[in-house]
Design a protein around this motif. Structure first.
Motif, PDB file in Angstrom:
ATOM      1  N   ILE A  67      -3.790  -1.854  -9.203  1.00 29.72           N
ATOM      2  CA  ILE A  67      -3.171  -0.531  -9.316  1.00 29.72           C
ATOM      3  C   ILE A  67      -4.107   0.492  -8.679  1.00 29.72           C
ATOM      4  O   ILE A  67      -5.299   0.229  -8.494  1.00 29.72           O
ATOM      5  CB  ILE A  67      -2.888  -0.132 -10.790  1.00 29.72           C
ATOM      6  CG1 ILE A  67      -4.188  -0.078 -11.584  1.00 29.72           C
ATOM      7  CG2 ILE A  67      -1.892  -1.074 -11.427  1.00 29.72           C
ATOM      8  CD1 ILE A  67      -4.010   0.410 -13.026  1.00 29.72           C
ATOM      9  N   SER A  68      -3.555   1.670  -8.356  1.00 29.20           N
ATOM     10  CA  SER A  68      -4.365   2.705  -7.725  1.00 29.20           C
ATOM     11  C   SER A  68      -4.138   4.035  -8.427  1.00 29.20           C
ATOM     12  O   SER A  68      -3.002   4.387  -8.766  1.00 29.20           O
ATOM     13  CB  SER A  68      -3.995   2.847  -6.243  1.00 29.20           C
ATOM     14  OG  SER A  68      -4.652   3.959  -5.663  1.00 29.20           O
ATOM     15  N   VAL A 162       4.470   2.939  -9.398  1.00 26.60           N
ATOM     16  CA  VAL A 162       5.537   2.953  -8.382  1.00 26.60           C
ATOM     17  C   VAL A 162       4.934   2.462  -7.071  1.00 26.60           C
ATOM     18  O   VAL A 162       3.744   2.662  -6.791  1.00 26.60           O
ATOM     19  CB  VAL A 162       6.134   4.361  -8.204  1.00 26.60           C
ATOM     20  CG1 VAL A 162       6.886   4.790  -9.446  1.00 26.60           C
ATOM     21  CG2 VAL A 162       5.058   5.377  -7.857  1.00 26.60           C
ATOM     22  N   GLU A 163       5.770   1.818  -6.302  1.00 27.99           N
ATOM     23  CA  GLU A 163       5.297   1.336  -4.995  1.00 27.99           C
ATOM     24  C   GLU A 163       5.208   2.503  -4.024  1.00 27.99           C
ATOM     25  O   GLU A 163       6.157   3.280  -3.870  1.00 27.99           O
ATOM     26  CB  GLU A 163       6.254   0.271  -4.454  1.00 27.99           C
ATOM     27  CG  GLU A 163       5.792  -0.361  -3.165  1.00 27.99           C
ATOM     28  CD  GLU A 163       6.750  -1.443  -2.692  1.00 27.99           C
ATOM     29  OE1 GLU A 163       6.595  -2.602  -3.106  1.00 27.99           O
ATOM     30  OE2 GLU A 163       7.675  -1.101  -1.918  1.00 27.99           O
ATOM     31  N   LYS A 164       4.061   2.634  -3.367  1.00 30.43           N
ATOM     32  CA  LYS A 164       3.857   3.722  -2.412  1.00 30.43           C
ATOM     33  C   LYS A 164       3.322   3.164  -1.100  1.00 30.43           C
ATOM     34  O   LYS A 164       2.344   2.410  -1.081  1.00 30.43           O
ATOM     35  CB  LYS A 164       2.876   4.758  -2.966  1.00 30.43           C
ATOM     36  CG  LYS A 164       2.631   5.898  -1.995  1.00 30.43           C
ATOM     37  CD  LYS A 164       1.771   6.989  -2.581  1.00 30.43           C
ATOM     38  CE  LYS A 164       1.559   8.085  -1.568  1.00 30.43           C
ATOM     39  NZ  LYS A 164       0.986   9.294  -2.104  1.00 30.43           N
ATOM     40  N   TYR A 167       0.561   5.492   5.262  1.00 30.43           N
ATOM     41  CA  TYR A 167       0.619   5.381   6.726  1.00 30.43           C
ATOM     42  C   TYR A 167      -0.638   5.985   7.365  1.00 30.43           C
ATOM     43  O   TYR A 167      -1.276   6.884   6.812  1.00 30.43           O
ATOM     44  CB  TYR A 167       1.848   6.113   7.266  1.00 30.43           C
ATOM     45  CG  TYR A 167       3.156   5.480   6.836  1.00 30.43           C
ATOM     46  CD1 TYR A 167       3.776   4.528   7.631  1.00 30.43           C
ATOM     47  CD2 TYR A 167       3.751   5.837   5.619  1.00 30.43           C
ATOM     48  CE1 TYR A 167       4.987   3.947   7.247  1.00 30.43           C
ATOM     49  CE2 TYR A 167       4.949   5.263   5.221  1.00 30.43           C
ATOM     50  CZ  TYR A 167       5.552   4.318   6.032  1.00 30.43           C
ATOM     51  OH  TYR A 167       6.733   3.734   5.646  1.00 30.43           O
ATOM     52  N   PHE A 168      -0.963   5.479   8.544  1.00 30.75           N
ATOM     53  CA  PHE A 168      -2.042   6.094   9.336  1.00 30.75           C
ATOM     54  C   PHE A 168      -1.568   7.466   9.813  1.00 30.75           C
ATOM     55  O   PHE A 168      -0.370   7.699  10.020  1.00 30.75           O
ATOM     56  CB  PHE A 168      -2.379   5.224  10.551  1.00 30.75           C
ATOM     57  CG  PHE A 168      -3.128   3.965  10.206  1.00 30.75           C
ATOM     58  CD1 PHE A 168      -4.488   4.014   9.884  1.00 30.75           C
ATOM     59  CD2 PHE A 168      -2.486   2.728  10.218  1.00 30.75           C
ATOM     60  CE1 PHE A 168      -5.182   2.853   9.582  1.00 30.75           C
ATOM     61  CE2 PHE A 168      -3.185   1.565   9.917  1.00 30.75           C
ATOM     62  CZ  PHE A 168      -4.530   1.627   9.589  1.00 30.75           C
ATOM     63  N   THR A 184       0.389  -0.836   1.323  1.00 28.38           N
ATOM     64  CA  THR A 184       1.300  -0.526   0.213  1.00 28.38           C
ATOM     65  C   THR A 184       0.517  -0.653  -1.084  1.00 28.38           C
ATOM     66  O   THR A 184      -0.100  -1.703  -1.335  1.00 28.38           O
ATOM     67  CB  THR A 184       2.505  -1.475   0.193  1.00 28.38           C
ATOM     68  OG1 THR A 184       3.237  -1.334   1.422  1.00 28.38           O
ATOM     69  CG2 THR A 184       3.425  -1.141  -0.974  1.00 28.38           C
ATOM     70  N   ILE A 185       0.516   0.395  -1.867  1.00 32.84           N
ATOM     71  CA  ILE A 185      -0.241   0.375  -3.120  1.00 32.84           C
ATOM     72  C   ILE A 185       0.711   0.572  -4.301  1.00 32.84           C
ATOM     73  O   ILE A 185       1.825   1.090  -4.147  1.00 32.84           O
ATOM     74  CB  ILE A 185      -1.314   1.488  -3.155  1.00 32.84           C
ATOM     75  CG1 ILE A 185      -0.654   2.880  -3.075  1.00 32.84           C
ATOM     76  CG2 ILE A 185      -2.321   1.294  -2.033  1.00 32.84           C
ATOM     77  CD1 ILE A 185      -1.627   4.019  -3.260  1.00 32.84           C
TER      78      ILE A 185
END
Length: 437
Positions: A67-68, A162-164, A167-168, A184-185
């Motif tokens: 998790i982040s 939640v999936e997040k 992007y660069f 994807t975190i």
């Protein structure tokens, strides 16, 4: 009354995690809530146990990269708790005739509810603890049935993620990476996990209010629907969904128990009033019987004096004999004749009055015992209830129901009063004001 299923979701910041853990895992040595019976804590069922503390488990998920916490502000809500509940009578009725009562049925029911909780959390790896409590006594139902009845419910503590997609940046030095997916975190976010959603019509279009703004609904309401549908699909079809739009769906444990206790107090107040009336009637009956006994005792005293007079007459004749026969003066004879005649007439009456007196004494003793028992039961109703305060509460509620409801909501959602702290701050304010002058 129909059985209803309810699920509530409660967010928790890091500072409140330990308190929630001690309650769920029964790590306290005592509880202010008298309904918790620690001797039954061994009957609580863990569908998933937490290794270490909740915060340690959370920090390990972060350290392992599962998790982040990226993007979280100061003192965020890091854990959520689902509480699955059905009214106590539902399990009690299904457990009728079983030696374990509704306990075994509740274990199977909440095992199915836990499967839904795992799905809602996004996977069992995000669930820290899931425990069914079987050690909280339902006071109202226990008093109604005359035996101990326990309320079963499920606590599931999980990390709201939640999936997040990350992007660069578009101005990245490497053109091949610019604007492309970096990683994807699973981001910790209570607000994104449970957002307010647009309410749609049958065509999938947003519903709008009179001002043209989209009508938003709380995601908790949809959770309530999913719980009801999930349990029905699993075969549990004999209960209803919690009332749609009712605040009861999202009450805290304290608020829920406060409402339950208010309902119980209302019933107790009615019983107290009825008991007081019965006690007053018993007192009046006892006083009436006591008065009747006093009248009978007076009559018996009069008859007793008559009997004493007869004894005196007998003594007059003991030593006055002529030829073995009793000799009396004419006046004495008339008195003896009169008393003898009266004695024959009243002998049966005296015995009847004695029988009545004995019967009344027996009834009076029974009434006094019943009255004492009633008063003792009233003492039990009074303990912790505050009969006078309860009556004032319901009188106020009848006179101004809206203001009382608003006051209760305000009290339940406001911090506890700290009179000493307020008084200290006021005194400091006065001293500072005096120095400035």
């Amino acid at each position: 009354m129909a059985d209803k299923c309810v699920v509530r979701n409660q967010a928790c910041r890091r500072g409140g995690v330990a308190l929630r853990q001690r309650h769920n895992e029964r790590q306290n040595t005592g509880y202010a809530n008298p309904d918790v019976v620690l001797e039954r804590a061994h009957l609580n069922v863990h569908y998933k146990s937490c290794e270490g503390s909740y915060t340690e488990a959370f920090d390990k998920l972060v350290a392992d990269g599962h998790i982040s916490t990226r993007g979280l502000g100061k003192d965020p809500k890091i854990l959520d708790e689902l509480v699955f509940d059905v009214n106590t009578a539902y399990f009690e009725n299904h457990g009728a005739g079983s030696p374990c009562g509704g306990y075994d049925y509740a274990k199977e029911f909440f095992a199915e509810a836990y499967r839904l909780a795992v799905k809602e959390a996004g996977g069992e790896q995000y669930v820290l603890s899931a425990v069914m409590h079987a050690d909280e006594r339902n006071k109202a139902l226990s008093e109604q049935l005359g035996r101990d009845v326990y309320h079963y419910h499920l606590h599931v503590v999980y990390v709201p993620v939640v999936e997040k997609k990350v992007y660069f940046k578009k101005n990245n030095k490497d053109p091949e990476k610019a604007g492309k997916l970096k990683e994807t975190i699973m981001q910790v976010s209570h607000s994104k996990k449970w957002p307010r959603l647009k309410q749609l019509d049958e065509h999938g279009e947003p519903l709008r209010n009179a001002k043209g703004k989209a009508i938003l609904i709380n995601a908790y309401s949809l959770l309530q629907d999913r719980f009801h549908e999930h349990m029905r699909e699993a075969g549990y079809t004999d209960f209803e969904r919690g009332e749609r739009g009712s605040t009861a769906e999202h009450l805290s444990v304290l608020e829920y128990k406060t409402q339950q206790e208010a309902a119980r107090l209302e019933a107790v107040a009615a019983q107290v009033a009825q008991g007081q009336q019965q006690a007053a009637e018993q007192d009046a009956t006892a006083r009436k019987k006591k008065k009747e006994l006093a009248g009978l005792d007076k009559k018996l005293a009069v008859k007793g004096k008559a009997a004493a007079t007869l004894d005196e007459v007998k003594s007059l004749s003991k030593n006055v004999t002529i030829g073995g026969k009793v000799a009396l003066a004419p006046g004495d004879w008339r008195m003896v004749y009169s008393l003898a005649k009266e004695g024959l007439h009243s002998r049966e009456e005296i015995q009847e009055q004695k029988d009545k007196a004995a019967a009344l004494r027996t009834k009076n003793a029974a009434s006094m015992a019943e009255n004492a028992d009633m008063k003792e039961r009233l003492k039990g109703y009074g303990e912790g209830v505050g009969v006078t305060d309860t009556m004032r509460y319901f009188q106020a509620k009848q006179r101004a129901p809206r203001r009382m409801e608003a006051a209760i909501v305000d009290i339940l959602h406001s911090p506890a009063e700290k009179q000493q702290e307020v008084s200290r701050q006021r005194q400091q304010g006065h001293r500072k004001g005096g120095q400035e002058l």
